[in-house]
Design a protein around this motif. Sequence first.
Motif, PDB file in Angstrom:
ATOM      1  N   GLY A  43       0.866  -1.141   0.006  1.00  0.00           N
ATOM      2  CA  GLY A  43      -0.231  -0.192   0.089  1.00  0.00           C
ATOM      3  C   GLY A  43       0.569   1.473  -0.243  1.00  0.00           C
ATOM      4  O   GLY A  43      -0.012   2.393   0.386  1.00  0.00           O
ATOM      5  N   VAL A 245      -4.924   0.583  -3.099  1.00  0.00           N
ATOM      6  CA  VAL A 245      -3.918   0.396  -1.557  1.00  0.00           C
ATOM      7  C   VAL A 245      -4.726  -0.907  -0.942  1.00  0.00           C
ATOM      8  O   VAL A 245      -4.997  -2.086  -0.764  1.00  0.00           O
ATOM      9  N   SER A 251      -2.358  -4.230   2.931  1.00  0.00           N
ATOM     10  CA  SER A 251      -1.870  -3.310   3.555  1.00  0.00           C
ATOM     11  C   SER A 251      -1.974  -2.892   4.389  1.00  0.00           C
ATOM     12  O   SER A 251      -3.205  -3.945   5.235  1.00  0.00           O
ATOM     13  N   ILE A 256      -0.391   2.912   5.354  1.00  0.00           N
ATOM     14  CA  ILE A 256      -0.741   3.850   4.413  1.00  0.00           C
ATOM     15  C   ILE A 256      -0.499   5.229   5.614  1.00  0.00           C
ATOM     16  O   ILE A 256      -0.290   6.541   3.700  1.00  0.00           O
TER      17      ILE A 256
END
Length: 307
Positions: A43, A245, A251, A256
Amino acid sequence: MSRMSRTLLLLAALLSSPLAATAGDDVEQGLATLWEVLWHQSGTPTRVVRWENEIRVRFSGLGVAAHREHSLGALRAVTQEAGVKLVDVTDHAPQTANLSVEFTSDSALDDNQPCATSLDFRTETRIDSATVQMRGRDAWRCAYHEAMHVMGVRGHPAGKTVLSYFPWKVDALMPLDKVMLRAWYSPAMRGGMTPFEALPVLADELVATQPDKALASQARDRFFATTVEQMQAYANGTGDVPVIVKRSGKSTEEGIRYGRTEMSYFLGVAYQEGVTVRADPNQAIRWYELAASAGNRRAQARLGSFR
């Protein structure tokens, strides 16, 4: 009505026709795929890494005789497109390999990841070595997918590419794959480029393949504007997480957060250097400051150039 008037009307009709719209849509979908290869499945947006020397591959493991030729064919396809020399040193023990391809038992890897590539690099610019593992029963469908990863193309985009988790083709490169490789190893690209620096190089290669380059260029410019707007919202924490993502399934919240910080830095580079967007020192400082406040040392160093 004169012949010239009729011709102009016909051209206007063609440009506004569904066929023209479809062509523009196809280019934008291709650009979306090229943008997504610049994201890791964790991600996070990534930099360009690539080989700067020849690749020397050694095959090992179970069933080498059964799987070697097909896997070697995949590696030949990607290296020829990229213009990188490939040497098979499997039968030449004294020669050192910088790419290892191992065929494992059918129970050695997880069912949801029957093949995997690991790239080794001291800095996120040049690939020093790589390792590929593939289960024997999955070697046929994994070979071209992993060969693309070997070349440094790390993403898993949707679209017509062997890199997709749901590929359209598994036993040969698709046109978009060839576009990626030619751009990735073109003189205009260099190791360590940020996504916004790499995107125009990828986009130009795609535009060059289109029959209507003017229409493709318009689609490219629209895509650039939309993508920058989305990434600004993402970096600010106000925008939604990019689809790539969400789709990766791997992820994490930490990934993130890191991705948002990296994107802030990448936006700063884009505005400072005028890539994908027009150069704007004020915008560059704004994004560097946001990244620096989150601890990004590269952003902190870049801010020094404005003082």
